[in-house]
Design a protein around this motif. Sequence first.
Motif, PDB file in Angstrom:
ATOM      1  N   GLN A 224       1.228  -4.206  -6.213  1.00 39.90           N
ATOM      2  CA  GLN A 224       1.194  -3.601  -7.556  1.00 39.90           C
ATOM      3  C   GLN A 224      -0.111  -2.847  -7.758  1.00 39.90           C
ATOM      4  OE1 GLN A 224       2.964  -4.064 -10.731  1.00 39.90           O
ATOM      5  NE2 GLN A 224       4.568  -5.472 -10.153  1.00 39.90           N
ATOM      6  N   ASN A 225      -1.234  -3.510  -7.483  1.00 42.04           N
ATOM      7  CA  ASN A 225      -2.544  -2.910  -7.745  1.00 42.04           C
ATOM      8  C   ASN A 225      -2.857  -1.735  -6.828  1.00 42.04           C
ATOM      9  OD1 ASN A 225      -3.089  -4.690  -9.854  1.00 42.04           O
ATOM     10  ND2 ASN A 225      -4.033  -6.174  -8.491  1.00 42.04           N
ATOM     11  N   GLU A 226      -2.488  -1.827  -5.558  1.00 37.87           N
ATOM     12  CA  GLU A 226      -2.835  -0.784  -4.603  1.00 37.87           C
ATOM     13  C   GLU A 226      -1.853   0.384  -4.573  1.00 37.87           C
ATOM     14  OE1 GLU A 226      -3.553  -2.359  -0.686  1.00 37.87           O
ATOM     15  OE2 GLU A 226      -5.010  -3.816  -1.431  1.00 37.87           O
ATOM     16  N   VAL A 227      -0.622   0.150  -5.041  1.00 35.27           N
ATOM     17  CA  VAL A 227       0.386   1.203  -4.942  1.00 35.27           C
ATOM     18  C   VAL A 227       1.105   1.449  -6.263  1.00 35.27           C
ATOM     19  CG1 VAL A 227       2.510   1.957  -3.776  1.00 35.27           C
ATOM     20  CG2 VAL A 227       0.762   0.701  -2.496  1.00 35.27           C
ATOM     21  N   LEU A 228       1.814   0.440  -6.755  1.00 33.58           N
ATOM     22  CA  LEU A 228       2.750   0.643  -7.867  1.00 33.58           C
ATOM     23  C   LEU A 228       2.105   0.991  -9.199  1.00 33.58           C
ATOM     24  CD1 LEU A 228       5.242  -2.252  -7.036  1.00 33.58           C
ATOM     25  CD2 LEU A 228       5.212   0.101  -6.180  1.00 33.58           C
ATOM     26  N   LYS A 229       0.820   0.748  -9.337  1.00 36.68           N
ATOM     27  CA  LYS A 229       0.125   1.084 -10.579  1.00 36.68           C
ATOM     28  C   LYS A 229      -0.791   2.300 -10.421  1.00 36.68           C
ATOM     29  CE  LYS A 229       0.218  -3.557 -12.534  1.00 36.68           C
ATOM     30  NZ  LYS A 229      -0.581  -4.703 -12.992  1.00 36.68           N
ATOM     31  N   THR A 230      -0.588   3.072  -9.367  1.00 35.70           N
ATOM     32  CA  THR A 230      -1.438   4.236  -9.134  1.00 35.70           C
ATOM     33  C   THR A 230      -0.790   5.514  -9.679  1.00 35.70           C
ATOM     34  OG1 THR A 230      -0.504   4.802  -6.969  1.00 35.70           O
ATOM     35  CG2 THR A 230      -2.352   3.208  -7.005  1.00 35.70           C
ATOM     36  N   ALA A 231      -1.618   6.511  -9.929  1.00 34.92           N
ATOM     37  CA  ALA A 231      -1.127   7.805 -10.411  1.00 34.92           C
ATOM     38  C   ALA A 231      -0.247   8.484  -9.363  1.00 34.92           C
ATOM     39  CB  ALA A 231      -2.297   8.701 -10.787  1.00 34.92           C
ATOM     40  N   ASP A 232      -0.590   8.335  -8.079  1.00 37.28           N
ATOM     41  CA  ASP A 232       0.222   8.939  -7.014  1.00 37.28           C
ATOM     42  C   ASP A 232       1.632   8.362  -7.014  1.00 37.28           C
ATOM     43  OD1 ASP A 232      -1.876  10.531  -6.147  1.00 37.28           O
ATOM     44  OD2 ASP A 232      -2.451   9.181  -4.509  1.00 37.28           O
ATOM     45  N   PHE A 233       1.731   7.034  -7.124  1.00 38.96           N
ATOM     46  CA  PHE A 233       3.046   6.404  -7.155  1.00 38.96           C
ATOM     47  C   PHE A 233       3.805   6.820  -8.403  1.00 38.96           C
ATOM     48  CE2 PHE A 233       5.961   3.100  -8.530  1.00 38.96           C
ATOM     49  CZ  PHE A 233       6.778   3.001  -7.428  1.00 38.96           C
TER      50      PHE A 233
ATOM     51  N   SER B 185       9.347  -7.434  -1.535  1.00 34.88           N
ATOM     52  CA  SER B 185      10.364  -6.750  -0.755  1.00 34.88           C
ATOM     53  C   SER B 185      10.899  -5.613  -1.615  1.00 34.88           C
ATOM     54  CB  SER B 185      11.479  -7.727  -0.379  1.00 34.88           C
ATOM     55  OG  SER B 185      12.404  -7.112   0.475  1.00 34.88           O
ATOM     56  N   ILE B 186      10.876  -4.416  -1.061  1.00 34.89           N
ATOM     57  CA  ILE B 186      11.383  -3.261  -1.796  1.00 34.89           C
ATOM     58  C   ILE B 186      12.525  -2.651  -1.005  1.00 34.89           C
ATOM     59  CG2 ILE B 186      10.860  -0.932  -2.616  1.00 34.89           C
ATOM     60  CD1 ILE B 186       8.098  -1.917  -3.359  1.00 34.89           C
ATOM     61  N   HIS B 187      13.651  -2.546  -1.680  1.00 34.31           N
ATOM     62  CA  HIS B 187      14.843  -1.965  -1.069  1.00 34.31           C
ATOM     63  C   HIS B 187      15.217  -0.700  -1.828  1.00 34.31           C
ATOM     64  CE1 HIS B 187      16.018  -5.388   1.570  1.00 34.31           C
ATOM     65  NE2 HIS B 187      15.172  -5.981   0.760  1.00 34.31           N
ATOM     66  N   PHE B 188      15.660   0.280  -1.079  1.00 30.41           N
ATOM     67  CA  PHE B 188      16.135   1.521  -1.667  1.00 30.41           C
ATOM     68  C   PHE B 188      17.649   1.548  -1.494  1.00 30.41           C
ATOM     69  CE2 PHE B 188      11.789   2.263  -0.429  1.00 30.41           C
ATOM     70  CZ  PHE B 188      11.259   2.941  -1.522  1.00 30.41           C
TER      71      PHE B 188
ATOM     72  N   LYS C   3      31.555  -0.342  -8.975  1.00 30.39           N
ATOM     73  CA  LYS C   3      30.183   0.015  -8.612  1.00 30.39           C
ATOM     74  C   LYS C   3      29.855  -0.525  -7.231  1.00 30.39           C
ATOM     75  CE  LYS C   3      28.528  -0.078 -13.343  1.00 30.39           C
ATOM     76  NZ  LYS C   3      27.656  -0.756 -14.304  1.00 30.39           N
ATOM     77  N   SER C   4      29.085   0.286  -6.489  1.00 27.68           N
ATOM     78  CA  SER C   4      28.672  -0.102  -5.151  1.00 27.68           C
ATOM     79  C   SER C   4      27.276   0.450  -4.898  1.00 27.68           C
ATOM     80  CB  SER C   4      29.667   0.464  -4.139  1.00 27.68           C
ATOM     81  OG  SER C   4      29.260   0.177  -2.829  1.00 27.68           O
ATOM     82  N   LEU C   5      26.558  -0.186  -3.988  1.00 26.29           N
ATOM     83  CA  LEU C   5      25.233   0.293  -3.600  1.00 26.29           C
ATOM     84  C   LEU C   5      25.204   0.534  -2.106  1.00 26.29           C
ATOM     85  CD1 LEU C   5      22.942  -2.135  -5.657  1.00 26.29           C
ATOM     86  CD2 LEU C   5      23.349   0.292  -6.099  1.00 26.29           C
ATOM     87  N   SER C   6      24.777   1.699  -1.717  1.00 27.94           N
ATOM     88  CA  SER C   6      24.617   2.046  -0.306  1.00 27.94           C
ATOM     89  C   SER C   6      23.150   1.841   0.061  1.00 27.94           C
ATOM     90  CB  SER C   6      25.022   3.501  -0.104  1.00 27.94           C
ATOM     91  OG  SER C   6      24.752   3.904   1.206  1.00 27.94           O
ATOM     92  N   LYS C   7      22.894   0.936   0.980  1.00 29.45           N
ATOM     93  CA  LYS C   7      21.519   0.610   1.368  1.00 29.45           C
ATOM     94  C   LYS C   7      20.909   1.760   2.170  1.00 29.45           C
ATOM     95  CE  LYS C   7      22.732  -4.270   1.529  1.00 29.45           C
ATOM     96  NZ  LYS C   7      22.871  -5.476   2.341  1.00 29.45           N
ATOM     97  N   LEU C   8      19.701   2.155   1.766  1.00 27.92           N
ATOM     98  CA  LEU C   8      19.004   3.240   2.442  1.00 27.92           C
ATOM     99  C   LEU C   8      17.898   2.740   3.364  1.00 27.92           C
ATOM    100  CD1 LEU C   8      18.611   5.673  -0.595  1.00 27.92           C
ATOM    101  CD2 LEU C   8      20.374   5.718   1.184  1.00 27.92           C
ATOM    102  N   GLY C   9      17.295   1.613   3.019  1.00 28.69           N
ATOM    103  CA  GLY C   9      16.201   1.070   3.807  1.00 28.69           C
ATOM    104  C   GLY C   9      15.336   0.172   2.951  1.00 28.69           C
ATOM    105  N   ASP C  10      14.343  -0.446   3.589  1.00 26.05           N
ATOM    106  CA  ASP C  10      13.484  -1.367   2.864  1.00 26.05           C
ATOM    107  C   ASP C  10      12.076  -1.359   3.429  1.00 26.05           C
ATOM    108  OD1 ASP C  10      13.190  -4.003   4.710  1.00 26.05           O
ATOM    109  OD2 ASP C  10      15.200  -3.144   4.935  1.00 26.05           O
ATOM    110  N   THR C  11      11.162  -1.855   2.627  1.00 23.04           N
ATOM    111  CA  THR C  11       9.761  -1.992   3.017  1.00 23.04           C
ATOM    112  C   THR C  11       9.150  -3.101   2.175  1.00 23.04           C
ATOM    113  OG1 THR C  11       7.684  -0.803   3.412  1.00 23.04           O
ATOM    114  CG2 THR C  11       8.880  -0.239   1.405  1.00 23.04           C
ATOM    115  N   GLY C  12       7.889  -3.318   2.385  1.00 21.51           N
ATOM    116  CA  GLY C  12       7.147  -4.297   1.599  1.00 21.51           C
ATOM    117  C   GLY C  12       5.753  -3.764   1.393  1.00 21.51           C
ATOM    118  N   TYR C  13       4.786  -4.620   1.582  1.00 25.16           N
ATOM    119  CA  TYR C  13       3.392  -4.190   1.495  1.00 25.16           C
ATOM    120  C   TYR C  13       3.059  -3.380   2.749  1.00 25.16           C
ATOM    121  CZ  TYR C  13      -1.670  -4.282   1.376  1.00 25.16           C
ATOM    122  OH  TYR C  13      -2.990  -3.906   1.364  1.00 25.16           O
TER     123      TYR C  13
ATOM    124  N   LYS D  35      -0.236   5.801   2.265  1.00 25.72           N
ATOM    125  CA  LYS D  35       0.517   5.256   3.409  1.00 25.72           C
ATOM    126  C   LYS D  35       1.865   4.697   2.962  1.00 25.72           C
ATOM    127  CE  LYS D  35      -2.278   5.916   6.852  1.00 25.72           C
ATOM    128  NZ  LYS D  35      -1.948   6.804   7.939  1.00 25.72           N
ATOM    129  N   TRP D  36       1.871   3.995   1.827  1.00 24.71           N
ATOM    130  CA  TRP D  36       3.106   3.415   1.330  1.00 24.71           C
ATOM    131  C   TRP D  36       4.112   4.512   1.005  1.00 24.71           C
ATOM    132  CZ3 TRP D  36       6.662   3.297  -2.467  1.00 24.71           C
ATOM    133  CH2 TRP D  36       7.529   2.201  -2.477  1.00 24.71           C
TER     134      TRP D  36
END
Length: 155
Positions: free
Chosen positions: A61-70, A113-116, A127-137, A144-145
Amino acid sequence: MKRLIIVLLLTVTIALNSFAQKKLTWHTDMDKAYEIATKENKPLLLFFTGSDWCGWCIKLQNEVLKTADFEKWAKDNVILVELDFPKRKALDKKLQIQNRQMQQMFQVRGYPSIHFAKPEKTVEGKKSLSKLGDTGYVRGGAKKWLEVANNIVNN
């Protein structure tokens, strides 16, 4: 006259701060997020987190999700969904059930865990979800993220 100038400066400063503090919307209701993603033709970013106990989640959250770039990237590319599994705060029962169902669907075993996923409707209209990929920290901060996230979303 001095007071008038000070009042005007304070008013402008407050207005600018209010504008600058407009944060991203993290949805917690999957149905609502699904509808918005469908309407805007964007994938969902599903953030599985233990918001009040997971150290790596807080670090992400602090390094990525709360940044202006994100923030800029997210507004243009995804609909954000937080699927939280807190230990100290209570979630509504309906939200707990939804989050566990999503956790099982995406086979989440750890946090963060972050899934797209891309929203789709089946032939029957379900309704259905098509998985695109996942990542984490990802080490290296927002830049980089976002490289990893762009590879997932753009493929």
